[in-house]
Write an enzyme that holds these catalytic residues in place. Structure first.
Site, mmCIF file in Angstrom:
data_model
loop_
_atom_site.group_PDB
_atom_site.id
_atom_site.type_symbol
_atom_site.label_atom_id
_atom_site.label_comp_id
_atom_site.label_asym_id
_atom_site.label_seq_id
_atom_site.Cartn_x
_atom_site.Cartn_y
_atom_site.Cartn_z
ATOM 1 N N ASP A 91 -1.451 6.311 6.515
ATOM 2 C CA ASP A 91 -2.555 5.509 5.995
ATOM 3 C C ASP A 91 -2.842 4.411 7.010
ATOM 4 O O ASP A 91 -2.199 3.365 7.012
ATOM 5 C CB ASP A 91 -2.176 4.916 4.635
ATOM 6 C CG ASP A 91 -3.203 3.889 4.139
ATOM 7 O OD1 ASP A 91 -4.264 3.754 4.770
ATOM 8 O OD2 ASP A 91 -2.921 3.235 3.119
ATOM 9 N N TRP A 139 0.821 -1.218 0.000
ATOM 10 C CA TRP A 139 0.000 0.000 0.000
ATOM 11 C C TRP A 139 0.848 1.259 0.000
ATOM 12 O O TRP A 139 0.504 2.253 -0.638
ATOM 13 C CB TRP A 139 -0.988 -0.014 1.167
ATOM 14 C CG TRP A 139 -2.021 -1.086 0.981
ATOM 15 C CD1 TRP A 139 -2.156 -2.225 1.718
ATOM 16 C CD2 TRP A 139 -3.022 -1.155 -0.048
ATOM 17 N NE1 TRP A 139 -3.176 -2.991 1.222
ATOM 18 C CE2 TRP A 139 -3.733 -2.365 0.144
ATOM 19 C CE3 TRP A 139 -3.383 -0.314 -1.105
ATOM 20 C CZ2 TRP A 139 -4.788 -2.747 -0.688
ATOM 21 C CZ3 TRP A 139 -4.440 -0.698 -1.931
ATOM 22 C CH2 TRP A 139 -5.130 -1.904 -1.717
ATOM 23 N N LYS A 171 -12.026 -1.977 7.304
ATOM 24 C CA LYS A 171 -11.266 -2.955 8.086
ATOM 25 C C LYS A 171 -11.586 -2.848 9.582
ATOM 26 O O LYS A 171 -11.905 -3.845 10.199
ATOM 27 C CB LYS A 171 -9.772 -2.786 7.842
ATOM 28 C CG LYS A 171 -9.354 -3.421 6.512
ATOM 29 C CD LYS A 171 -8.726 -2.501 5.559
ATOM 30 C CE LYS A 171 -8.523 -3.144 4.196
ATOM 31 N NZ LYS A 171 -7.836 -2.269 3.271
#
Ligand SMILES: *Cc1c(COP(=O)(O)O)cnc(C)c1O
Length: 361
Positions: free
Chosen positions: A172, A102, A196
């Site tokens: 993030d 990511w 999540k």
């Protein structure tokens, strides 16, 4: 269907109590005779709820007043681009710490909007460890430093917030937000896709120092400008009302569980139990991540013989243990242990793993 445990990496398990409450309230939310999804986001009921969700989150995570809380859309991925649009001016550079899939994507998506300096990367080590802090090549003039505290696919996690010498730190936190105590003051911007640890997909939570949001100088449509979202209480256009509502229920649930300190302790113990089952298997199961950087949220592991993978997945599903298939980039298995995954689920998984190893030695 009998009890199942969901180890999905995302969209992921939601707390059962949250779903049960949403179910009870579905047809008649807050005495309105309608569901929360069917009413105006400008109405009294919705705006009061929205404000309460923000207040609850501020209390839960001790968010100071000089930080804005935004309820956005577009997934974390959209914000890979929107963050440099807002935080960097013409000709600025930004430092990216790349410690997994990511972070690499965030750096690539930022490149059209800011000069990206990859200040540290562990790609050469297949992202099995974190780039040592002493080797980071940070630029004191960078507009910000971006990093990914928990890499969802590779299963590596920072257990401390890195110091950046006063350059705003952008995180993030899609896969570890609200999973442990959070010192908001250490960050310039925290952002997270909700699917999540917070709620359903389609909502992005952002906690941002207000002075950073005022930095945007380049021409852009209002919808991209964080300061506009902040000035309009995240209702510049129609927000994700259902996501906002469910996030609110999750935040109340987290408070009822004892808050972030209690969640952090619970998540630490859950992860310890699973790593112990892997490490104690005599090589039957293996997690190749540097032990100091192991994630408490996402635990990838392989079987000693990949030919057993399909059988492991079939038998685990039959035992009510779902979504253990690893990311396609890595293969093997991955168990995600987000807030909503209870300790009993981890015990059931560890027990199944021991039993499987005994039967298929
Ligand atoms: C899942 C995930 C993303 C991608 O989120 P989208 O909402 O699908 O854009 C980004 N970063 C991290 C750390 C993630 O876990």
């Amino acid at each position: 269907m009998s009890q199942v445990w969901n180890f999905s990496a995302g969209p992921a398990a939601l707390p059962r109590e949250v779903l049960e409450r949403a179910q009870r309230e579905l047809l008649d939310w807050n005495g309105s005779g309608m569901s929360v999804m069917e009413q105006s986001h400008r109405g009294k009921r919705f705006t009061a709820m929205a404000a309460q969700v923000e207040a609850d989150l501020r209390e839960l995570a001790a968010i100071p007043d000089d930080y804005a809380v935004l309820f956005l859309q577009g997934g974390a991925t959209q914000h890979f681009a929107q963050i440099p649009m807002n935080l960097a001016g013409e000709g600025d550079s930004a430092d990216y710490i790349v410690n997994g899939h990511w972070g690499e994507k965030a750096a690539n998506e930022a490149a059209p909007y800011v000069r990206v300096n990859v200040a540290a990367s562990s790609k050469g080590a297949d992202y099995r460890r974190l780039p040592p802090r002493a080797e980071w090549k940070l630029d004191p003039r960078a507009a910000y430093v971006h990093y990914t505290p928990n890499e969802t696919i590779h299963g590596v996690q920072f257990h401390e917030v890195p110091a950046t010498g006063g350059v705003p730190l952008v995180a993030d936190m899609s896969s570890d937000i609200l999973s442990a105590p959070l010192d908001v003051r250490r960050f310039g911007v925290i952002y997270a896709g909700a699917q999540k640890n917070i709620g359903p997909s389609g909502l992005v939570l952002m906690i941002a120092r207000r002075d950073l949001l005022a930095r945007a100088t380049r021409p852009m449509a209002k919808i991209f400008r964080y300061a506009e979202h902040a000035a309009n209480d995240s209702m510049l256009n129609t927000p994700n009302t259902w996501g906002w509502y469910l996030a609110g229920l999750t935040i109340q649930w987290l408070k009822a569980q004892g808050g972030l300190a209690a969640m952090g302790e619970r998540n630490r113990r859950k992860a310890e139990r699973l790593y112990a089952a892997i490490d104690g298997s005599g090589g039957y199961y293996r997690n190749a991540i540097d032990p100091a950087a192991r994630s408490r949220m996402n635990v990838p592991f392989t079987l000693h013989d990949g030919a057993l993978d399909a059988l492991f997945l079939a038998e685990s599903e039959a035992a009510g243990l779902f979504a253990l298939k690893g990311h396609k980039a890595l293969g093997g298995m991955r168990a995600s242990l987000y807030n909503a995954v209870p300790p009993e689920a981890v015990d059931a998984l560890a027990g199944f793993m021991r039993d499987f190893a005994a039967r298929h030695g």
